[in-house]
Design an enzyme around this catalytic site. Sequence first.
Site, PDB file in Angstrom:
ATOM      1  CD1 TRP A  10     -12.451 105.069  23.652  1.00 53.96           C
ATOM      2  CD2 TRP A  10     -13.907 105.345  21.972  1.00 53.96           C
ATOM      3  NE1 TRP A  10     -12.296 104.019  22.788  1.00 53.96           N
ATOM      4  CE2 TRP A  10     -13.179 104.165  21.742  1.00 53.96           C
ATOM      5  CE3 TRP A  10     -14.884 105.726  21.060  1.00 53.96           C
ATOM      6  CZ2 TRP A  10     -13.393 103.357  20.624  1.00 53.96           C
ATOM      7  CZ3 TRP A  10     -15.107 104.926  19.946  1.00 53.96           C
ATOM      8  CH2 TRP A  10     -14.366 103.757  19.727  1.00 53.96           C
ATOM      9  CD  GLU A  97     -12.195 113.522  32.425  1.00 51.53           C
ATOM     10  OE1 GLU A  97     -12.926 113.096  31.518  1.00 51.53           O
ATOM     11  OE2 GLU A  97     -11.030 113.093  32.615  1.00 51.53           O
ATOM     12  CD  GLU A 167     -11.626 106.629  36.346  1.00 52.19           C
ATOM     13  OE1 GLU A 167     -11.225 105.889  35.453  1.00 52.19           O
ATOM     14  OE2 GLU A 167     -12.174 107.717  36.139  1.00 52.19           O
ATOM     15  N   GLY A 234      -8.686 105.328  29.950  1.00 52.49           N
ATOM     16  CA  GLY A 234      -8.931 106.511  29.118  1.00 52.49           C
ATOM     17  C   GLY A 234      -8.061 106.478  27.876  1.00 52.49           C
ATOM     18  N   GLY A 235      -6.962 107.201  27.904  1.00 53.04           N
ATOM     19  CA  GLY A 235      -6.106 107.389  26.723  1.00 53.04           C
ATOM     20  C   GLY A 235      -5.750 106.104  25.996  1.00 53.04           C
TER      21      GLY A 235
HETATM   22  P1  13P Z   1      -6.466 107.835  31.559  1.00 54.42           P
HETATM   23  O1  13P Z   1      -6.362 106.339  31.390  1.00 54.42           O
HETATM   24  O2  13P Z   1      -6.269 108.602  30.284  1.00 54.42           O
HETATM   25  O3  13P Z   1      -5.601 108.333  32.686  1.00 54.42           O
HETATM   26  O4  13P Z   1      -7.987 108.151  31.983  1.00 54.42           O
HETATM   27  C1  13P Z   1      -8.552 107.472  33.049  1.00 54.42           C
HETATM   28  C2  13P Z   1      -9.992 107.775  33.105  1.00 54.42           C
HETATM   29  O5  13P Z   1     -10.402 108.865  33.440  1.00 54.42           O
HETATM   30  C3  13P Z   1     -10.931 106.702  32.700  1.00 54.42           C
HETATM   31  O6  13P Z   1     -12.239 107.020  33.037  1.00 54.42           O
END
Ligand code: 13P
Length: 250
Positions: A10, A97, A167, A234-235
């Site tokens: 999240w 991140e 990722e 993620g999203g």
């Molecule tokens: P998204 O699915 O929003 O591209 O994010 C991926 C992510 O960083 C999951 O850890």
Amino acid sequence: MRRPFIAGNWKMNKTVDEAVEMVTELKELVAGVEDVDIAICAPAVDLYAMNKVVADTNIALGAENMYWKESGAYTGELSPAMIKSVGCEYVIIGHSERREIFGEDDQLLNLKLKTAFAEDLNPILCIGEKLAERESGAHFDKVEFQLEAGLSGIEAADVKNMVLAYEPLWAIGTGETATPEQAEEIISFIREKVAKMYDQKTAEAVRIQYGGSVKPHNVTEIMAQPNIDGALVGGASLEAESFSQIVKFD
Ligand code: 13P
């Protein structure tokens, strides 16, 4: 056979009320799913209340980060015991991140991994290259380096039970996914690298997820790749409906 593992991340989203609402909806939507491991990695303040909703369901919880010390003067940090006390089985280590924005390096991540194993948490170690590295063909070297540094001194028995998440930074939150073939190519490379660092059995046991713009419409072809065992989402993990569709990928 490796069990598929779909996890949500999240990031910095959802207050306690929003988190509770989402998992209350999600648990109904995925109630019948038995052949996929499901987890939500959520902001620390949400986890206690979420655990009240998902304890004894097929939804596991994870933290998005933790520190590697047991306790002490580390203002703002969370210990393994703290995240376990709110129901976490998993912890994300080294999300890009954390690496890019908060300056976490491979040595620190290695310490966090060792602590996670010592404290019986299942770490999800994130690795992946930046766009410039992909464009210059350095992506294989990059993930190889991250694996060697991140897993330094870690035993095969622990690696077997952990999760790796590939990722690529250029696919995170951009709507641009690696093609299933691109993801499979590098994830099979990661598995071969684990075989070289450890042995074939360990490489066959470790689960490797793909993360980066995974959505209901692209998850099926991603999951069809032989070396891809799951997704870190993620999203699309923020809404119960879209995340449940990803969980029910086939
Ligand atoms: P998204 O699915 O929003 O591209 O994010 C991926 C992510 O960083 C999951 O850890």
